[in-house]
Design an enzyme around this catalytic site. Sequence first.
Site, short mmCIF file in Angstrom:
data_model
loop_
_atom_site.label_atom_id
_atom_site.label_comp_id
_atom_site.label_asym_id
_atom_site.label_seq_id
_atom_site.Cartn_x
_atom_site.Cartn_y
_atom_site.Cartn_z
N ASP A 1 0.86 -1.18 0.00
CA ASP A 1 0.00 0.00 0.00
C ASP A 1 0.90 1.23 0.00
N SER B 1 -0.57 16.22 -12.50
CA SER B 1 -1.83 16.41 -13.20
C SER B 1 -2.06 17.86 -13.62
N GLU C 1 -4.74 19.20 -13.33
CA GLU C 1 -5.60 19.78 -12.29
C GLU C 1 -4.83 20.79 -11.45
N TYR D 1 -7.87 17.22 -4.20
CA TYR D 1 -7.07 16.36 -5.07
C TYR D 1 -5.92 17.15 -5.69
N ASN E 1 -6.13 15.37 -19.07
CA ASN E 1 -7.08 14.24 -18.99
C ASN E 1 -6.83 13.22 -20.10
N HIS E 2 -6.77 11.96 -19.71
CA HIS E 2 -6.67 10.91 -20.73
C HIS E 2 -7.58 9.76 -20.34
N ARG F 1 -11.23 3.35 -18.64
CA ARG F 1 -11.47 4.44 -17.70
C ARG F 1 -12.56 4.00 -16.72
N ARG G 1 -12.20 20.48 -21.36
CA ARG G 1 -10.99 19.72 -21.06
C ARG G 1 -10.24 19.41 -22.35
N ARG H 1 -19.51 20.74 -8.85
CA ARG H 1 -18.47 20.66 -7.83
C ARG H 1 -18.42 21.94 -6.99
P1 NAP Z 1 -7.03 5.14 -11.57
O1 NAP Z 1 -7.60 4.33 -12.69
O2 NAP Z 1 -7.96 5.74 -10.58
O3 NAP Z 1 -5.97 4.21 -10.81
C1 NAP Z 1 -5.50 4.53 -9.53
C2 NAP Z 1 -4.68 3.37 -9.03
O4 NAP Z 1 -4.16 3.69 -7.72
C3 NAP Z 1 -5.45 2.05 -8.86
O5 NAP Z 1 -4.62 0.99 -9.27
C4 NAP Z 1 -5.68 1.98 -7.36
O6 NAP Z 1 -5.82 0.67 -6.87
C5 NAP Z 1 -4.35 2.56 -6.88
N1 NAP Z 1 -4.36 2.97 -5.48
C6 NAP Z 1 -5.21 3.84 -4.88
N2 NAP Z 1 -4.89 3.97 -3.58
C7 NAP Z 1 -3.81 3.17 -3.35
C8 NAP Z 1 -3.04 2.87 -2.20
N3 NAP Z 1 -3.29 3.43 -1.01
N4 NAP Z 1 -2.00 2.00 -2.33
C9 NAP Z 1 -1.72 1.44 -3.53
N5 NAP Z 1 -2.45 1.65 -4.65
C10 NAP Z 1 -3.47 2.53 -4.56
O7 NAP Z 1 -6.14 6.33 -12.14
P2 NAP Z 1 -5.50 6.53 -13.60
O8 NAP Z 1 -6.48 7.25 -14.45
O9 NAP Z 1 -4.92 5.26 -14.05
O10 NAP Z 1 -4.36 7.60 -13.28
C11 NAP Z 1 -3.06 7.18 -12.88
C12 NAP Z 1 -2.39 8.31 -12.13
O11 NAP Z 1 -2.29 9.45 -12.97
C13 NAP Z 1 -3.11 8.80 -10.88
O12 NAP Z 1 -2.14 9.19 -9.95
C14 NAP Z 1 -3.89 10.01 -11.37
O13 NAP Z 1 -4.15 10.90 -10.30
C15 NAP Z 1 -2.90 10.57 -12.37
N6 NAP Z 1 -3.47 11.34 -13.46
C16 NAP Z 1 -4.46 10.81 -14.21
C17 NAP Z 1 -4.97 11.53 -15.29
C18 NAP Z 1 -6.07 10.97 -16.14
O14 NAP Z 1 -6.70 11.74 -16.86
N7 NAP Z 1 -6.30 9.66 -16.14
C19 NAP Z 1 -4.43 12.78 -15.60
C20 NAP Z 1 -3.38 13.28 -14.81
C21 NAP Z 1 -2.91 12.55 -13.76
P3 NAP Z 1 -7.27 -0.09 -6.85
O15 NAP Z 1 -7.39 -0.71 -8.20
O16 NAP Z 1 -7.12 -1.06 -5.75
O17 NAP Z 1 -8.32 0.97 -6.61
N1 GDD Z 2 -17.14 12.96 -13.26
C1 GDD Z 2 -18.10 13.77 -13.76
N2 GDD Z 2 -19.39 13.35 -13.74
N3 GDD Z 2 -17.74 14.97 -14.29
C2 GDD Z 2 -18.71 15.73 -14.81
C3 GDD Z 2 -20.06 15.36 -14.82
C4 GDD Z 2 -20.42 14.10 -14.25
O1 GDD Z 2 -21.56 13.70 -14.21
N4 GDD Z 2 -20.78 16.34 -15.42
C5 GDD Z 2 -19.91 17.29 -15.76
N5 GDD Z 2 -18.66 16.95 -15.39
C6 GDD Z 2 -17.45 17.77 -15.55
C7 GDD Z 2 -16.69 17.99 -14.25
O2 GDD Z 2 -17.32 19.01 -13.46
C8 GDD Z 2 -15.32 18.38 -14.78
O3 GDD Z 2 -15.30 19.76 -15.06
C9 GDD Z 2 -15.22 17.61 -16.10
O4 GDD Z 2 -16.52 17.11 -16.40
C10 GDD Z 2 -14.24 16.43 -16.07
O5 GDD Z 2 -14.51 15.64 -14.94
P1 GDD Z 2 -13.82 14.20 -14.72
O6 GDD Z 2 -14.03 13.35 -15.90
O7 GDD Z 2 -14.31 13.69 -13.40
O8 GDD Z 2 -12.26 14.53 -14.70
P2 GDD Z 2 -11.43 15.67 -13.97
O9 GDD Z 2 -11.02 16.65 -15.04
O10 GDD Z 2 -12.11 16.20 -12.79
O11 GDD Z 2 -10.17 14.87 -13.44
C11 GDD Z 2 -9.48 13.91 -14.28
O12 GDD Z 2 -8.44 14.55 -14.99
C12 GDD Z 2 -7.39 15.08 -14.18
C13 GDD Z 2 -6.39 15.74 -15.13
O13 GDD Z 2 -6.81 17.05 -15.41
C14 GDD Z 2 -8.95 12.81 -13.37
O14 GDD Z 2 -8.43 11.78 -14.14
C15 GDD Z 2 -7.83 13.31 -12.47
O15 GDD Z 2 -7.26 12.21 -11.76
C16 GDD Z 2 -6.76 13.96 -13.37
O16 GDD Z 2 -5.70 14.43 -12.61
#
Ligand code: NAP
Ligand code: GDD
Length: 337
Positions: A61, A128, A130, A152, A181-182, A187, A220, A281
Amino acid sequence: MARRALITGITGQDGAYLSEFLLSKGYEVHGVVRRSSHVGFTDYRLRWLGIESRVTLHDGDLCDLSSMIRIVELVQPDELYNLAAQSFVSASWDQPILTANVTAVGVTVALEALRIARPSARFYQASSSEMFGLAQEPLQNEKTPFYPRSPYAVAKLYGHWTTVNYRESFGLHATSGILFNHESPLRSVEFVTRKVTDAVARIKLGLATELKLGNLDAQRDWGHARDYVKAMWLMLQQPVPGEYVVATGRMASVREMCQIAFDHIGADPDRYVRVDQSLYRPAEVDALQGDASKARRVLGWRPETTLDEMIREMVDADIERHSEGAMRARRARSISA
Ligand code: NAP
Ligand code: GDD
């Protein structure tokens, strides 16, 4: 000898795609997994990609330094990718302390484990976009000032600066990727793109009649996770560590992204989308758009998938998933009848 990579967050979206990519490069891939009572479920993304038997998982962990040291000592990785986090922005207002423990302090745990047990390894921190939050410039790059807008984002900023600090203090090869965002078919369904494609698939199959969303005007810069994990790897191949923005440079609103998904099934979003104020939010990030010119110049990286292609891929994958589910339910009903 094969190079060894250790991935925290290997069961998440990026962890799965990164594992697949590193395996294709001949790496020996190890991952840290949290213990769960749902045995056999947590690795579903690795199974979806058909690589679950090719990676080695270790119980640990990110909040538990001793488990991280034990794993780093055992694996002796050449590269450590710290992807684990509480990554859902909305949840960070409901669980701010957990978010700080995992997403912020967890980075110190990973870096400490590395410093103590394998200081020669290269380190990647999943930072990120963010962190830009209330964006101070219309296009964000490595020099844009940060303005986090959620627990966050504040936690990610701590992780980002801790990574810089460990590099400057201890000479670690520690790099921070500031990824926009990816998304992908892997996802989690709580994020807006997948929430939309999942609902669109269910609407297409007659399993749903509406889609509740929050702020449709949020904008985004969305790319494909498969493309973005390559950038992570490229960063760690550089002789000198640093910071890199990774983005497509195209910004779209939630409303436009929905339109792409509904167009793919030939339906009108106005018939199905309902705005639910409870999904807004407490503090919104209105618009993010990345300038990835450094990644293009230094890493030779560029995105390969457009937003339209990605959303269509996600809708198709969700239609397939739900068709299988509906088929199974029909079979079960006919057996019990
Ligand atoms: P994700 O699908 O939510 O995956 C998060 C991972 O972290 C999961 O494997 C989760 O395990 C693990 N985890 C959470 N708490 C933990 C703990 N205490 N110890 C060990 N493992 C733990 O996220 P993602 O989209 O792949 O993103 C990967 C990273 O990039 C994250 O740090 C995210 O914040 C960052 N990021 C993502 C985006 C995006 O758009 N996807 C953009 C910028 C940055 P479980 O499977 O057990 O829940
Ligand atoms: N989740 C969600 N659900 N978002 C919504 C909704 C809904 O029903 N309706 C509108 N949104 C809007 C949110 O308010 C936000 O502005 C946008 O959609 C994107 O939301 P998310 O998909 O939840 O992503 P995020 O941008 O907040 O965060 C993701 O991207 C970050 C990188 O910029 C996550 O992957 C973060 O972990 C990551 O760091």
